[in-house]
Design a protein around this motif. Structure first.
Motif, PDB file in Angstrom:
ATOM      1  N   ASP A   1      10.792 -15.720  -6.680  1.00 16.54           N
ATOM      2  CA  ASP A   1       9.387 -15.343  -6.580  1.00 16.54           C
ATOM      3  C   ASP A   1       9.276 -13.939  -5.988  1.00 16.54           C
ATOM      4  OD1 ASP A   1       6.602 -15.528  -6.520  1.00 16.54           O
ATOM      5  OD2 ASP A   1       6.634 -16.322  -4.476  1.00 16.54           O
ATOM      6  N   TYR A   2       8.541 -13.064  -6.650  1.00 20.20           N
ATOM      7  CA  TYR A   2       8.340 -11.681  -6.220  1.00 20.20           C
ATOM      8  C   TYR A   2       6.920 -11.584  -5.680  1.00 20.20           C
ATOM      9  CZ  TYR A   2       9.120  -6.612  -6.615  1.00 20.20           C
ATOM     10  OH  TYR A   2       9.307  -5.278  -6.362  1.00 20.20           O
ATOM     11  N   HIS A   3       6.767 -11.355  -4.371  1.00 21.77           N
ATOM     12  CA  HIS A   3       5.468 -11.440  -3.714  1.00 21.77           C
ATOM     13  C   HIS A   3       5.320 -10.358  -2.641  1.00 21.77           C
ATOM     14  CE1 HIS A   3       8.498 -14.000  -1.835  1.00 21.77           C
ATOM     15  NE2 HIS A   3       8.039 -13.479  -0.719  1.00 21.77           N
ATOM     16  N   LEU A   4       4.123 -10.243  -2.061  1.00 25.15           N
ATOM     17  CA  LEU A   4       3.862  -9.263  -1.004  1.00 25.15           C
ATOM     18  C   LEU A   4       4.267  -9.813   0.359  1.00 25.15           C
ATOM     19  CD1 LEU A   4       0.373  -7.823  -1.989  1.00 25.15           C
ATOM     20  CD2 LEU A   4       2.535  -6.607  -1.949  1.00 25.15           C
ATOM     21  N   ILE A   5       4.965  -8.966   1.140  1.00 24.13           N
ATOM     22  CA  ILE A   5       5.284  -9.286   2.531  1.00 24.13           C
ATOM     23  C   ILE A   5       4.854  -8.104   3.386  1.00 24.13           C
ATOM     24  CG2 ILE A   5       7.235 -10.778   1.959  1.00 24.13           C
ATOM     25  CD1 ILE A   5       9.062  -8.439   2.914  1.00 24.13           C
ATOM     26  N   ASP A   6       4.749  -8.319   4.691  1.00 23.75           N
ATOM     27  CA  ASP A   6       4.442  -7.248   5.634  1.00 23.75           C
ATOM     28  C   ASP A   6       5.745  -6.789   6.273  1.00 23.75           C
ATOM     29  OD1 ASP A   6       1.701  -7.454   5.191  1.00 23.75           O
ATOM     30  OD2 ASP A   6       1.467  -8.984   6.742  1.00 23.75           O
ATOM     31  N   VAL A   7       5.965  -5.481   6.298  1.00 17.29           N
ATOM     32  CA  VAL A   7       7.155  -4.892   6.910  1.00 17.29           C
ATOM     33  C   VAL A   7       6.700  -4.110   8.128  1.00 17.29           C
ATOM     34  CG1 VAL A   7       9.119  -3.366   6.586  1.00 17.29           C
ATOM     35  CG2 VAL A   7       8.312  -4.756   4.689  1.00 17.29           C
ATOM     36  N   LYS A   8       7.182  -4.522   9.311  1.00 13.80           N
ATOM     37  CA  LYS A   8       6.809  -3.856  10.559  1.00 13.80           C
ATOM     38  C   LYS A   8       7.876  -2.828  10.911  1.00 13.80           C
ATOM     39  CE  LYS A   8       5.431  -4.678  15.300  1.00 13.80           C
ATOM     40  NZ  LYS A   8       5.251  -5.677  16.354  1.00 13.80           N
ATOM     41  N   LEU A   9       7.473  -1.556  10.943  1.00  8.05           N
ATOM     42  CA  LEU A   9       8.393  -0.475  11.282  1.00  8.05           C
ATOM     43  C   LEU A   9       8.615  -0.424  12.784  1.00  8.05           C
ATOM     44  CD1 LEU A   9       6.916   2.257   8.924  1.00  8.05           C
ATOM     45  CD2 LEU A   9       8.806   0.705   8.474  1.00  8.05           C
ATOM     46  N   THR A  10       9.601   0.363  13.219  1.00  6.18           N
ATOM     47  CA  THR A  10       9.926   0.435  14.642  1.00  6.18           C
ATOM     48  C   THR A  10       8.823   1.080  15.462  1.00  6.18           C
ATOM     49  OG1 THR A  10      11.112   2.498  14.244  1.00  6.18           O
ATOM     50  CG2 THR A  10      12.399   0.481  14.258  1.00  6.18           C
ATOM     51  N   ASN A  11       7.961   1.901  14.833  1.00  5.28           N
ATOM     52  CA  ASN A  11       6.877   2.530  15.587  1.00  5.28           C
ATOM     53  C   ASN A  11       5.625   1.654  15.644  1.00  5.28           C
ATOM     54  OD1 ASN A  11       5.870   2.737  13.010  1.00  5.28           O
ATOM     55  ND2 ASN A  11       5.629   4.942  13.032  1.00  5.28           N
ATOM     56  N   GLY A  12       5.679   0.448  15.083  1.00  4.08           N
ATOM     57  CA  GLY A  12       4.557  -0.482  15.140  1.00  4.08           C
ATOM     58  C   GLY A  12       3.708  -0.522  13.889  1.00  4.08           C
ATOM     59  N   ASP A  13       3.863   0.443  12.988  1.00  9.65           N
ATOM     60  CA  ASP A  13       3.108   0.433  11.736  1.00  9.65           C
ATOM     61  C   ASP A  13       3.540  -0.748  10.874  1.00  9.65           C
ATOM     62  OD1 ASP A  13       1.895   2.766  12.513  1.00  9.65           O
ATOM     63  OD2 ASP A  13       3.127   4.066  11.252  1.00  9.65           O
ATOM     64  N   VAL A  14       2.598  -1.290  10.135  1.00 10.06           N
ATOM     65  CA  VAL A  14       2.885  -2.398   9.227  1.00 10.06           C
ATOM     66  C   VAL A  14       2.505  -1.963   7.815  1.00 10.06           C
ATOM     67  CG1 VAL A  14       2.351  -4.787   8.650  1.00 10.06           C
ATOM     68  CG2 VAL A  14       2.479  -4.104  11.041  1.00 10.06           C
ATOM     69  N   VAL A  15       3.442  -2.086   6.890  1.00 13.97           N
ATOM     70  CA  VAL A  15       3.191  -1.746   5.495  1.00 13.97           C
ATOM     71  C   VAL A  15       3.463  -2.972   4.635  1.00 13.97           C
ATOM     72  CG1 VAL A  15       3.688   0.707   5.729  1.00 13.97           C
ATOM     73  CG2 VAL A  15       5.529  -0.850   5.207  1.00 13.97           C
ATOM     74  N   GLN A  16       2.749  -3.055   3.516  1.00 11.23           N
ATOM     75  CA  GLN A  16       2.967  -4.154   2.596  1.00 11.23           C
ATOM     76  C   GLN A  16       3.895  -3.698   1.486  1.00 11.23           C
ATOM     77  OE1 GLN A  16      -0.786  -5.707   1.203  1.00 11.23           O
ATOM     78  NE2 GLN A  16      -0.587  -7.405   2.634  1.00 11.23           N
ATOM     79  N   MET A  17       4.880  -4.548   1.173  1.00 11.51           N
ATOM     80  CA  MET A  17       5.830  -4.260   0.106  1.00 11.51           C
ATOM     81  C   MET A  17       6.068  -5.531  -0.686  1.00 11.51           C
ATOM     82  SD  MET A  17       8.747  -1.984   1.874  1.00 11.51           S
ATOM     83  CE  MET A  17       8.373  -0.447   2.667  1.00 11.51           C
ATOM     84  N   LYS A  18       6.490  -5.360  -1.918  1.00  7.47           N
ATOM     85  CA  LYS A  18       6.869  -6.508  -2.725  1.00  7.47           C
ATOM     86  C   LYS A  18       8.329  -6.814  -2.472  1.00  7.47           C
ATOM     87  CE  LYS A  18       3.626  -6.908  -6.336  1.00  7.47           C
ATOM     88  NZ  LYS A  18       3.618  -7.930  -7.331  1.00  7.47           N
ATOM     89  N   SER A  19       8.649  -8.110  -2.380  1.00  8.99           N
ATOM     90  CA  SER A  19      10.012  -8.517  -2.079  1.00  8.99           C
ATOM     91  C   SER A  19      10.249  -9.945  -2.547  1.00  8.99           C
ATOM     92  CB  SER A  19      10.246  -8.431  -0.565  1.00  8.99           C
ATOM     93  OG  SER A  19      11.528  -8.909  -0.237  1.00  8.99           O
ATOM     94  N   THR A  20      11.505 -10.321  -2.608  1.00 10.23           N
ATOM     95  CA  THR A  20      11.858 -11.712  -2.879  1.00 10.23           C
ATOM     96  C   THR A  20      12.195 -12.433  -1.569  1.00 10.23           C
ATOM     97  OG1 THR A  20      14.169 -11.086  -3.238  1.00 10.23           O
ATOM     98  CG2 THR A  20      12.741 -11.210  -5.179  1.00 10.23           C
ATOM     99  N   TRP A  21      12.176 -11.703  -0.441  1.00 10.39           N
ATOM    100  CA  TRP A  21      12.477 -12.275   0.870  1.00 10.39           C
ATOM    101  C   TRP A  21      11.307 -13.123   1.356  1.00 10.39           C
ATOM    102  CZ3 TRP A  21      10.112 -11.849   5.641  1.00 10.39           C
ATOM    103  CH2 TRP A  21      10.838 -12.334   6.730  1.00 10.39           C
ATOM    104  N   GLY A  22      11.597 -14.250   1.960  1.00 12.73           N
ATOM    105  CA  GLY A  22      10.562 -15.084   2.576  1.00 12.73           C
ATOM    106  C   GLY A  22       9.544 -15.588   1.577  1.00 12.73           C
ATOM    107  N   SER A  23       8.314 -15.745   2.061  1.00  8.69           N
ATOM    108  CA  SER A  23       7.230 -16.165   1.181  1.00  8.69           C
ATOM    109  C   SER A  23       6.030 -15.261   1.386  1.00  8.69           C
ATOM    110  CB  SER A  23       6.862 -17.626   1.422  1.00  8.69           C
ATOM    111  OG  SER A  23       7.009 -18.011   2.743  1.00  8.69           O
ATOM    112  N   GLU A  24       5.026 -15.435   0.559  1.00 10.54           N
ATOM    113  CA  GLU A  24       3.829 -14.591   0.571  1.00 10.54           C
ATOM    114  C   GLU A  24       3.248 -14.474   1.977  1.00 10.54           C
ATOM    115  OE1 GLU A  24       0.891 -12.218  -1.239  1.00 10.54           O
ATOM    116  OE2 GLU A  24       2.414 -13.270  -2.390  1.00 10.54           O
TER     117      GLU A  24
END
Length: 73
Positions: free
Chosen positions: A8-31
């Motif tokens: 499943d290819y879905h949107l996840i939130d990626v938290k950077l080291t400076n605290g910013d959160v960006v949304q990316m598509k990934s097969t990791w985890g779940s929506e």
């Protein structure tokens, strides 16, 4: 093509080291899951194309260059 062979290819939130959160598509985890990065890709040389410096530990590089200096190194 077989059904249900691809993850499943879905949107996840990626938290950077400076605290910013960006949304990316990934097969990791779940929506909607969030993953936190240990290394910041905005400054790490692997992602920015920076050059690394060669550390001459114990004179290894110097010995190599001296050994093969006549071959054009």
């Amino acid at each position: 093509m077989k059904k249900d062979t691809h993850p499943d290819y879905h949107l996840i939130d990626v938290k950077l080291t400076n605290g910013d959160v960006v949304q990316m598509k990934s097969t990791w985890g779940s929506e909607g899951d969030q993953i936190a990065l240990d290394i910041d890709p905005s400054v790490h040389p692997a992602w920015t194309g920076g050059t690394s410096r060669l550390m001459d530990t114990g004179g290894r590089v110097s010995r190599f260059k001296k050994k093969y200096e006549g071959l054009g190194f």
